[in-house]
Design a protein around this motif. Structure first.
Motif, PDB file in Angstrom:
ATOM      1  N   THR A 164       0.852  -1.187   0.000  1.00 35.97           N
ATOM      2  CA  THR A 164       0.000   0.000   0.000  1.00 35.97           C
ATOM      3  C   THR A 164       0.890   1.239   0.000  1.00 35.97           C
ATOM      4  O   THR A 164       1.712   1.407   0.892  1.00 35.97           O
ATOM      5  N   PRO A 165       0.753   2.118  -1.003  1.00 36.18           N
ATOM      6  CA  PRO A 165       1.613   3.299  -1.071  1.00 36.18           C
ATOM      7  C   PRO A 165       1.587   4.108   0.230  1.00 36.18           C
ATOM      8  O   PRO A 165       0.531   4.279   0.841  1.00 36.18           O
ATOM      9  N   ARG A 166       2.762   4.590   0.623  1.00 35.69           N
ATOM     10  CA  ARG A 166       2.867   5.348   1.863  1.00 35.69           C
ATOM     11  C   ARG A 166       1.937   6.568   1.868  1.00 35.69           C
ATOM     12  O   ARG A 166       1.393   6.941   2.914  1.00 35.69           O
ATOM     13  N   ALA A 167       1.738   7.193   0.711  1.00 42.06           N
ATOM     14  CA  ALA A 167       0.850   8.363   0.654  1.00 42.06           C
ATOM     15  C   ALA A 167      -0.555   8.010   1.129  1.00 42.06           C
ATOM     16  O   ALA A 167      -1.208   8.792   1.823  1.00 42.06           O
ATOM     17  N   VAL A 168      -1.025   6.815   0.758  1.00 45.24           N
ATOM     18  CA  VAL A 168      -2.374   6.386   1.131  1.00 45.24           C
ATOM     19  C   VAL A 168      -2.459   6.110   2.631  1.00 45.24           C
ATOM     20  O   VAL A 168      -3.391   6.560   3.303  1.00 45.24           O
ATOM     21  N   THR A 169      -1.485   5.373   3.169  1.00 47.48           N
ATOM     22  CA  THR A 169      -1.519   5.056   4.606  1.00 47.48           C
ATOM     23  C   THR A 169      -1.364   6.327   5.440  1.00 47.48           C
ATOM     24  O   THR A 169      -2.011   6.485   6.473  1.00 47.48           O
ATOM     25  N   ASP A 170      -0.517   7.260   4.976  1.00 49.68           N
ATOM     26  CA  ASP A 170      -0.330   8.521   5.708  1.00 49.68           C
ATOM     27  C   ASP A 170      -1.609   9.354   5.699  1.00 49.68           C
ATOM     28  O   ASP A 170      -1.978   9.952   6.715  1.00 49.68           O
ATOM     29  N   PHE A 171      -2.288   9.412   4.554  1.00 50.42           N
ATOM     30  CA  PHE A 171      -3.545  10.167   4.462  1.00 50.42           C
ATOM     31  C   PHE A 171      -4.587   9.600   5.416  1.00 50.42           C
ATOM     32  O   PHE A 171      -5.253  10.347   6.155  1.00 50.42           O
ATOM     33  N   MET A 172      -4.726   8.278   5.422  1.00 48.11           N
ATOM     34  CA  MET A 172      -5.740   7.655   6.270  1.00 48.11           C
ATOM     35  C   MET A 172      -5.433   7.874   7.746  1.00 48.11           C
ATOM     36  O   MET A 172      -6.324   8.153   8.551  1.00 48.11           O
ATOM     37  N   VAL A 352      -3.621   3.786  -8.536  1.00 47.38           N
ATOM     38  CA  VAL A 352      -2.986   4.106  -7.254  1.00 47.38           C
ATOM     39  C   VAL A 352      -2.075   2.964  -6.819  1.00 47.38           C
ATOM     40  O   VAL A 352      -0.999   3.184  -6.258  1.00 47.38           O
ATOM     41  N   PHE A 353      -2.505   1.726  -7.092  1.00 46.69           N
ATOM     42  CA  PHE A 353      -1.749   0.557  -6.640  1.00 46.69           C
ATOM     43  C   PHE A 353      -0.892  -0.064  -7.750  1.00 46.69           C
ATOM     44  O   PHE A 353      -0.454  -1.197  -7.629  1.00 46.69           O
ATOM     45  N   ALA A 354      -0.676   0.688  -8.830  1.00 54.57           N
ATOM     46  CA  ALA A 354       0.204   0.197  -9.889  1.00 54.57           C
ATOM     47  C   ALA A 354       1.612   0.001  -9.325  1.00 54.57           C
ATOM     48  O   ALA A 354       2.068   0.799  -8.503  1.00 54.57           O
ATOM     49  N   PRO A 355       2.306  -1.058  -9.715  1.00 53.26           N
ATOM     50  CA  PRO A 355       1.958  -2.029 -10.758  1.00 53.26           C
ATOM     51  C   PRO A 355       1.293  -3.284 -10.207  1.00 53.26           C
ATOM     52  O   PRO A 355       1.219  -4.294 -10.891  1.00 53.26           O
ATOM     53  N   TYR A 356       0.814  -3.250  -8.976  1.00 53.43           N
ATOM     54  CA  TYR A 356       0.320  -4.463  -8.321  1.00 53.43           C
ATOM     55  C   TYR A 356      -1.066  -4.876  -8.804  1.00 53.43           C
ATOM     56  O   TYR A 356      -1.357  -6.048  -8.963  1.00 53.43           O
ATOM     57  N   THR A 357      -1.949  -3.879  -9.011  1.00 50.06           N
ATOM     58  CA  THR A 357      -3.293  -4.187  -9.487  1.00 50.06           C
ATOM     59  C   THR A 357      -3.862  -2.961 -10.180  1.00 50.06           C
ATOM     60  O   THR A 357      -3.496  -1.823  -9.865  1.00 50.06           O
ATOM     61  N   SER A 358      -4.757  -3.199 -11.136  1.00 49.04           N
ATOM     62  CA  SER A 358      -5.414  -2.103 -11.844  1.00 49.04           C
ATOM     63  C   SER A 358      -6.819  -1.846 -11.320  1.00 49.04           C
ATOM     64  O   SER A 358      -7.487  -0.910 -11.759  1.00 49.04           O
ATOM     65  N   ILE A 359      -7.268  -2.673 -10.384  1.00 49.04           N
ATOM     66  CA  ILE A 359      -8.621  -2.529  -9.847  1.00 49.04           C
ATOM     67  C   ILE A 359      -8.748  -1.201  -9.107  1.00 49.04           C
ATOM     68  O   ILE A 359      -7.888  -0.828  -8.317  1.00 49.04           O
ATOM     69  N   THR A 392       7.569   4.291 -10.824  1.00 51.91           N
ATOM     70  CA  THR A 392       8.526   5.397 -10.837  1.00 51.91           C
ATOM     71  C   THR A 392       7.854   6.753 -10.643  1.00 51.91           C
ATOM     72  O   THR A 392       8.527   7.750 -10.383  1.00 51.91           O
ATOM     73  N   LYS A 393       6.535   6.777 -10.750  1.00 53.31           N
ATOM     74  CA  LYS A 393       5.784   8.023 -10.574  1.00 53.31           C
ATOM     75  C   LYS A 393       4.589   7.740  -9.662  1.00 53.31           C
ATOM     76  O   LYS A 393       3.436   7.780 -10.079  1.00 53.31           O
ATOM     77  N   PRO A 394       4.858   7.411  -8.388  1.00 54.14           N
ATOM     78  CA  PRO A 394       3.789   6.973  -7.485  1.00 54.14           C
ATOM     79  C   PRO A 394       2.956   8.130  -6.950  1.00 54.14           C
ATOM     80  O   PRO A 394       3.317   9.308  -7.094  1.00 54.14           O
ATOM     81  N   MET A 395       1.862   7.782  -6.340  1.00 56.65           N
ATOM     82  CA  MET A 395       1.028   8.778  -5.674  1.00 56.65           C
ATOM     83  C   MET A 395       1.792   9.338  -4.478  1.00 56.65           C
ATOM     84  O   MET A 395       2.502   8.627  -3.776  1.00 56.65           O
ATOM     85  N   LYS A 396       1.629  10.649  -4.240  1.00 55.37           N
ATOM     86  CA  LYS A 396       2.276  11.329  -3.120  1.00 55.37           C
ATOM     87  C   LYS A 396       1.210  11.917  -2.201  1.00 55.37           C
ATOM     88  O   LYS A 396       0.072  12.148  -2.614  1.00 55.37           O
TER      89      LYS A 396
END
Length: 482
Positions: A164-172, A352-359, A392-396
């Protein structure tokens, strides 16, 4: 030590070993060595207490074998395979064993040494031992390197788990607003991303020694798979949580009706596995109406039975949960709306979860303060200049700025004739058959999903359509009978 080169050096050495097959084995190999290195550093601190006695036999402690440069080749392999792993898996642990000691055995229960070249193994050990975790600056910098190691995981496992991208966990964690004295839980904690974000957010509120003790006892995690569990425990030790309540187990194997008040938590933050399948016996741990075949649904039910009165939850769920109208999903959503206050749903942009899933996924925020009266929906759009997120260009975190601004000053928003944000009463949602797929992304070009994701999306939509047709046919049959 040049930390920016740390992962690359290890990767380059491992590529020459015939026993390492793919990213998962390579990172698992790094993980058990990192754990022993970090644990040895922690023991240096714990030994300042005269009463401390290591649970690890002296010959198996990192300081005594890893630092022995003469131990290499076949002799090193024999030591690791026949003595180290065997000894750590047989450690004597019982209910009275302190957590900081018990984690050694649980960490190695299902761990493996994949390397077959003892000379290369010695080279890896030497690189890891160069880390000076007693140096504050290097230890702090290693936290970032550790994050890069986690991101090395390339694909989701069979149970649908992924980083799970750090940006998402930090936001939550930021929105959930941790309080000193609360205990937060993650029942599929993976490598500890949510727990780390919780600790970082809570740390700023620690003012006294008593606060610090509460801080150290503020987390609880369960992880089913050995590899992420090992990384999570190491992560907690790096964050100075000496007694991490992280357990190697499957959260779904206990009957949820058996949970009592002592099994409940103030806050739950999660990104449960989805798209995965549990054994048929797992469904028997849930009431018949909640016994879904979808892993994420089961975790929603689990949360509802383990959240304290006035407790708060933020959970990531796929679109299939929102639009799903099969019997189990409807029952789960009915319970959620009737017994909890589902006050906000944030629709996340694709990839948001690329490259792990496109859902496509969503964050649901609810609390146990009474039944839902109204639910706000907010669509977080792709930031300007981005077509897709990528490795290489993840969510922040800064990309969540519009959502944070809206959170403080909620209002309905319409863009190009489509709802970007809107509040619905629970009556309005019920009239939709609890299909809560609202404020979605109307202008997105059709996205080509990975085959696994495409099949999963098709199954969810088929189940939902079948359920809608069954309900329509039932109404028609009643009309004919009249």
């Amino acid at each position: 030590m040049n930390l920016s080169n740390f992962v690359k050096r290890i990767r380059d050495i491992m590529r020459n070993d015939a026993g390492i097959n793919g990213d998962a084995q390579r990172i698992e190999q790094i993980a058990w060595m990192l754990f022993l290195k970090v644990y040895d550093e922690k023991e240096n601190d714990w030994e300042l207490d005269d009463d401390y006695e290591s649970i690890i036999p002296e010959k198996l402690r990192w300081r005594n074998w890893a630092k022995n440069a003469n131990l290499t080749g076949d002799e090193l392999l024999d030591f690791v395979n026949l003595k180290l792993f065997v000894g750590l898996k047989k450690l004597n642990v019982d209910t009275n064993t302190p957590m900081k000691k018990a984690i050694v055995k649980s960490t190695f229960t299902d761990a493996n040494n994949y390397m077959k070249d003892g000379v290369l193994l010695r080279q890896i050990i030497n690189v890891i031992d160069e880390l000076d975790l007693s140096n504050y600056e290097e230890s702090h910098a290693f936290g970032e390197i550790y994050e890069s190691i986690l991101k090395e995981m390339q694909s989701a496992g069979s149970s649908g788990e992924f980083y799970t991208p750090r940006a998402v966990t930090d936001f939550m964690a930021k929105v959930i607003k941790p309080k000193v004295g609360e205990v937060m839980a993650d029942f599929a904690c993976g490598t500890g991303g949510f727990i780390t974000s919780w600790l970082n957010e809570l740390d700023a509120k620690v003012k006294t020694a008593s606060d610090r003790e509460d801080f150290n006892n503020s987390i609880y995690g369960i992880e089913k798979k050995q590899f992420p569990y090992m990384l999570c425990v190491t992560n907690m030790l790096l964050h100075n949580i000496d007694m991490p309540r992280i357990y190697h187990d499957n959260s779904l194997t206990k009957n949820i009706l058996d949970y009592t008040e002592k099994d409940k938590f103030d806050v739950i933050l999660m990104n449960p596995p989805y798209g995965g399948a549990e054994k048929e016996s797992i469904k028997q741990n849930f009431p018949d109406d909640l016994a879904s075949s979808e892993t994420a649904d089961l975790f929603v039910s689990l949360i509802m039975y383990r959240l304290k009165q006035d407790g708060r939850c933020a959970i990531i769920l796929p679109d299939g949960f929102l639009f799903g109208t099969d019997n189990a999903k409807v029952s789960i959503k009915q319970k959620l709306f009737n017994e909890f206050n589902l006050h906000t749903i944030i629709r996340l942009p694709h990839s948001v979860f690329a490259p792990y899933t496109s859902i496509t996924t969503n964050i649901l925020f609810f609390d146990k303060t009474g039944p839902t009266k109204k639910t706000w929906f907010y669509r977080l759009d792709m930031p300007e200049g981005y077509k897709n997120f990528s490795k290489t260009k993840p969510m922040k975190l800064e990309h969540f700025a519009p959502a944070l601004d809206w959170w403080k000053n909620r209002k309905a928003i319409t863009q190009d004739g489509f709802d970007k944000s809107k509040c619905y009463t629970v009556k309005e949602l019920a009239e939709r058959g609890l299909n809560i797929d609202l404020c979605g992304y109307p202008h997105e070009e059709e996205e080509i999903l990975e085959p696994k994701d495409l099949i999963q999306q098709f199954k969810e939509k088929r189940e939902s359509l079948n359920a809608q047709m069954d309900k329509t046919l039932e109404k028609i049959e009643k009309m004919i009978a009249m």
